[in-house]
Design a protein around this motif. Sequence first.
Motif, PDB file in Angstrom:
ATOM      1  N   CYS A   6       0.724  -0.843  -0.117  1.00  8.98           N
ATOM      2  CA  CYS A   6      -0.087  -0.085  -0.183  1.00  8.98           C
ATOM      3  C   CYS A   6       0.591   1.004  -0.182  1.00  8.98           C
ATOM      4  CB  CYS A   6      -0.768  -0.429   1.268  1.00  8.98           C
ATOM      5  SG  CYS A   6      -2.114  -0.874   1.613  1.00  8.98           S
ATOM      6  N   TYR A   7       2.104   1.085   0.783  1.00  7.46           N
ATOM      7  CA  TYR A   7       2.756   2.768   0.429  1.00  7.46           C
ATOM      8  C   TYR A   7       3.373   2.493  -0.646  1.00  7.46           C
ATOM      9  CZ  TYR A   7       2.271   2.990   5.708  1.00  7.46           C
ATOM     10  OH  TYR A   7       1.910   3.877   6.879  1.00  7.46           O
ATOM     11  N   LEU A   8       3.779   1.174  -0.840  1.00  6.12           N
ATOM     12  CA  LEU A   8       4.257   1.874  -2.071  1.00  6.12           C
ATOM     13  C   LEU A   8       4.086   2.571  -3.186  1.00  6.12           C
ATOM     14  CD1 LEU A   8       6.014  -1.418  -2.918  1.00  6.12           C
ATOM     15  CD2 LEU A   8       7.375   0.301  -2.927  1.00  6.12           C
ATOM     16  N   GLN A   9       2.319   1.831  -3.180  1.00  7.24           N
ATOM     17  CA  GLN A   9       1.184   2.278  -4.104  1.00  7.24           C
ATOM     18  C   GLN A   9       1.205   4.097  -3.332  1.00  7.24           C
ATOM     19  OE1 GLN A   9       2.043   0.645  -6.287  1.00  7.24           O
ATOM     20  NE2 GLN A   9      -0.252   0.799  -7.517  1.00  7.24           N
ATOM     21  N   LEU A  10       1.187   4.445  -2.920  1.00 13.01           N
ATOM     22  CA  LEU A  10       0.799   5.765  -2.401  1.00 13.01           C
ATOM     23  C   LEU A  10       2.029   6.691  -1.917  1.00 13.01           C
ATOM     24  CD1 LEU A  10      -1.405   5.299   0.934  1.00 13.01           C
ATOM     25  CD2 LEU A  10      -2.606   5.856  -1.628  1.00 13.01           C
ATOM     26  N   ASN A  11       3.468   6.060  -3.101  1.00 12.82           N
ATOM     27  CA  ASN A  11       4.466   6.971  -3.048  1.00 12.82           C
ATOM     28  C   ASN A  11       5.044   7.432  -2.071  1.00 12.82           C
ATOM     29  OD1 ASN A  11       4.556   6.730  -6.162  1.00 12.82           O
ATOM     30  ND2 ASN A  11       2.827   8.632  -6.529  1.00 12.82           N
ATOM     31  N   GLU A  12       5.299   6.493  -0.246  1.00 15.46           N
ATOM     32  CA  GLU A  12       5.474   6.616   0.780  1.00 15.46           C
ATOM     33  C   GLU A  12       6.964   5.736   0.619  1.00 15.46           C
ATOM     34  OE1 GLU A  12       3.206   8.078   4.248  1.00 15.46           O
ATOM     35  OE2 GLU A  12       1.293   7.369   2.740  1.00 15.46           O
ATOM     36  N   TYR A  13       8.069   5.805   0.133  1.00 16.56           N
ATOM     37  CA  TYR A  13       8.903   5.111   0.236  1.00 16.56           C
ATOM     38  C   TYR A  13       9.408   4.095   0.609  1.00 16.56           C
ATOM     39  CZ  TYR A  13       7.483   5.515  -5.095  1.00 16.56           C
ATOM     40  OH  TYR A  13       6.810   5.752  -6.563  1.00 16.56           O
ATOM     41  N   GLU A  14       9.634   5.259   1.859  1.00 16.31           N
ATOM     42  CA  GLU A  14       9.950   5.185   2.423  1.00 16.31           C
ATOM     43  C   GLU A  14      10.005   3.755   3.977  1.00 16.31           C
ATOM     44  OE1 GLU A  14      10.191   8.217   1.815  1.00 16.31           O
ATOM     45  OE2 GLU A  14      11.656   8.738   1.576  1.00 16.31           O
ATOM     46  N   LYS A  15       8.685   4.368   3.836  1.00 15.52           N
ATOM     47  CA  LYS A  15       7.331   2.978   4.823  1.00 15.52           C
ATOM     48  C   LYS A  15       7.518   1.910   4.637  1.00 15.52           C
ATOM     49  CE  LYS A  15       4.739   7.882   6.501  1.00 15.52           C
ATOM     50  NZ  LYS A  15       3.402   7.498   7.270  1.00 15.52           N
ATOM     51  N   ALA A  16       7.658   2.222   3.402  1.00 19.61           N
ATOM     52  CA  ALA A  16       7.490   0.934   2.305  1.00 19.61           C
ATOM     53  C   ALA A  16       9.220   0.150   2.216  1.00 19.61           C
ATOM     54  CB  ALA A  16       6.936   0.522   1.404  1.00 19.61           C
ATOM     55  N   GLU A  17      10.300   0.292   3.033  1.00 22.24           N
ATOM     56  CA  GLU A  17      11.278   0.064   2.912  1.00 22.24           C
ATOM     57  C   GLU A  17      11.751  -0.622   3.937  1.00 22.24           C
ATOM     58  OE1 GLU A  17      16.197   1.261   1.584  1.00 22.24           O
ATOM     59  OE2 GLU A  17      14.082   2.676   2.369  1.00 22.24           O
ATOM     60  N   LYS A  18      11.148   0.178   4.877  1.00 25.17           N
ATOM     61  CA  LYS A  18      11.284  -0.533   6.383  1.00 25.17           C
ATOM     62  C   LYS A  18      10.315  -1.475   6.835  1.00 25.17           C
ATOM     63  CE  LYS A  18      12.366   0.359  11.036  1.00 25.17           C
ATOM     64  NZ  LYS A  18      11.343  -0.990  11.470  1.00 25.17           N
ATOM     65  N   LEU A  19       9.248  -1.717   6.315  1.00 21.36           N
ATOM     66  CA  LEU A  19       7.868  -2.961   5.922  1.00 21.36           C
ATOM     67  C   LEU A  19       9.444  -4.022   5.218  1.00 21.36           C
ATOM     68  CD1 LEU A  19       5.081  -1.385   6.155  1.00 21.36           C
ATOM     69  CD2 LEU A  19       5.485  -2.502   8.090  1.00 21.36           C
ATOM     70  N   PHE A  20       9.663  -4.022   4.138  1.00 19.96           N
ATOM     71  CA  PHE A  20      10.031  -4.991   3.635  1.00 19.96           C
ATOM     72  C   PHE A  20      11.271  -5.467   4.529  1.00 19.96           C
ATOM     73  CE2 PHE A  20       7.263  -3.301   0.299  1.00 19.96           C
ATOM     74  CZ  PHE A  20       6.279  -4.459   0.052  1.00 19.96           C
ATOM     75  N   ASP A  21      12.706  -4.951   4.580  1.00 19.37           N
ATOM     76  CA  ASP A  21      13.440  -4.563   5.036  1.00 19.37           C
ATOM     77  C   ASP A  21      13.003  -5.803   6.201  1.00 19.37           C
ATOM     78  OD1 ASP A  21      15.214  -3.677   3.548  1.00 19.37           O
ATOM     79  OD2 ASP A  21      15.368  -1.274   5.083  1.00 19.37           O
ATOM     80  N   ASP A  22      11.939  -5.429   7.578  1.00 16.44           N
ATOM     81  CA  ASP A  22      11.742  -5.913   8.532  1.00 16.44           C
ATOM     82  C   ASP A  22      11.164  -7.326   8.353  1.00 16.44           C
ATOM     83  OD1 ASP A  22      12.353  -3.545  10.517  1.00 16.44           O
ATOM     84  OD2 ASP A  22       9.758  -2.894  10.389  1.00 16.44           O
ATOM     85  N   TYR A  23      10.772  -7.722   7.758  1.00 15.11           N
ATOM     86  CA  TYR A  23      10.081  -8.336   7.051  1.00 15.11           C
ATOM     87  C   TYR A  23      11.047  -9.923   6.394  1.00 15.11           C
ATOM     88  CZ  TYR A  23       7.705 -11.886   3.894  1.00 15.11           C
ATOM     89  OH  TYR A  23       6.219 -12.974   3.135  1.00 15.11           O
ATOM     90  N   VAL A  24      11.772  -9.339   5.361  1.00 13.32           N
ATOM     91  CA  VAL A  24      13.230  -9.525   4.809  1.00 13.32           C
ATOM     92  C   VAL A  24      13.978  -9.895   6.392  1.00 13.32           C
ATOM     93  CG1 VAL A  24      15.401  -9.858   3.735  1.00 13.32           C
ATOM     94  CG2 VAL A  24      13.015  -9.416   2.551  1.00 13.32           C
ATOM     95  N   THR A  25      13.847  -9.202   7.559  1.00  9.23           N
ATOM     96  CA  THR A  25      15.005  -9.711   8.234  1.00  9.23           C
ATOM     97  C   THR A  25      14.487 -11.425   9.165  1.00  9.23           C
ATOM     98  OG1 THR A  25      15.909  -6.990   9.091  1.00  9.23           O
ATOM     99  CG2 THR A  25      16.011  -8.609  10.655  1.00  9.23           C
ATOM    100  N   ASP A  26      12.926 -10.716   9.379  1.00  6.11           N
ATOM    101  CA  ASP A  26      12.538 -11.942   9.726  1.00  6.11           C
ATOM    102  C   ASP A  26      12.621 -12.773   9.493  1.00  6.11           C
ATOM    103  OD1 ASP A  26      11.556  -9.797  12.120  1.00  6.11           O
ATOM    104  OD2 ASP A  26       9.442  -9.448  11.455  1.00  6.11           O
ATOM    105  N   ILE A  27      12.110 -13.406   8.405  1.00  6.03           N
ATOM    106  CA  ILE A  27      12.536 -14.053   7.484  1.00  6.03           C
ATOM    107  C   ILE A  27      13.647 -15.153   7.648  1.00  6.03           C
ATOM    108  CG2 ILE A  27      12.807 -15.339   5.130  1.00  6.03           C
ATOM    109  CD1 ILE A  27      10.726 -13.698   4.937  1.00  6.03           C
ATOM    110  N   TYR A  28      15.125 -14.265   7.754  1.00  9.14           N
ATOM    111  CA  TYR A  28      15.601 -14.724   7.991  1.00  9.14           C
ATOM    112  C   TYR A  28      16.367 -15.641   9.735  1.00  9.14           C
ATOM    113  CZ  TYR A  28      19.088 -13.490   3.768  1.00  9.14           C
ATOM    114  OH  TYR A  28      19.045 -13.278   2.569  1.00  9.14           O
TER     115      TYR A  28
END
Length: 258
Positions: free
Chosen positions: A138-160
Amino acid sequence: MKNITFGISFLFTLFSFAQVSTNKAHDAIVEEFLTNCAQKYHYGFEMSEWQACLDQGLKKDSTVSRLWFKCKKYEVGMQYLNKAVFYNKQEWLPYRGFIKCIFAKTYKDAIVDLEECIKLYGNGYRMDHPYSFYIGICYLQLNEYEKAEKLFDDYVTDIYKNRQQLEHPTAYFYQAIAKYELKKWDEAIAIFDKALKIYPEFSDAKYYKAICLFKLGKSKEEVNTLIGSAKEDAAKGFSINEDNTIYETYPYQKKFIK
């Protein structure tokens, strides 16, 4: 007073049972008319047969929201989904957030639903991904890229951190897309490569990686070769690997012009 209390409790029990029964009835209709009927046909070129199955199901019960969404009748379906959320929030609020994000594309409303899910029930999963993943989209689609980046970085960290959870190419793809939108070309390429290591034919990852290479001034030959490979893979059906891509184009999913 005791009789009134008992009466209210009894009515509530009957009402709750009716809701459970309705959901089971809805599940049976979805299985009969979507799983066992519509999905026998190809969504791309047998749409009339597909639609006929769904129409039969809706004639049987027009309140089955999932069938309306498969018909792309989102506004009609949402009224029934809203009722489902009212009666059983824990079960249906995450699904409504997912629907708003991927199908209806009402991103601000989706964030409200999904953030409420996290607040009430924790960051649970829907369709193979946590609620925060869809908030990131949703944040990607709302052009709020920094918020999106933080969420995806956290998701991938959790996967590891969670060794029982498999690395997911779609998770890497959207993490890389956030970097791409922030013009972090090198970081994006490194993450696209992680997605491609798991899913070598991932056409969308190849396409956006090619754009990053172009932005970094790599040779036209290297860029065009990668785009050509992406087109070939896309023509074979290799794209974002999510169940619902058969119904909806996901954000940043590349549709090549033939």
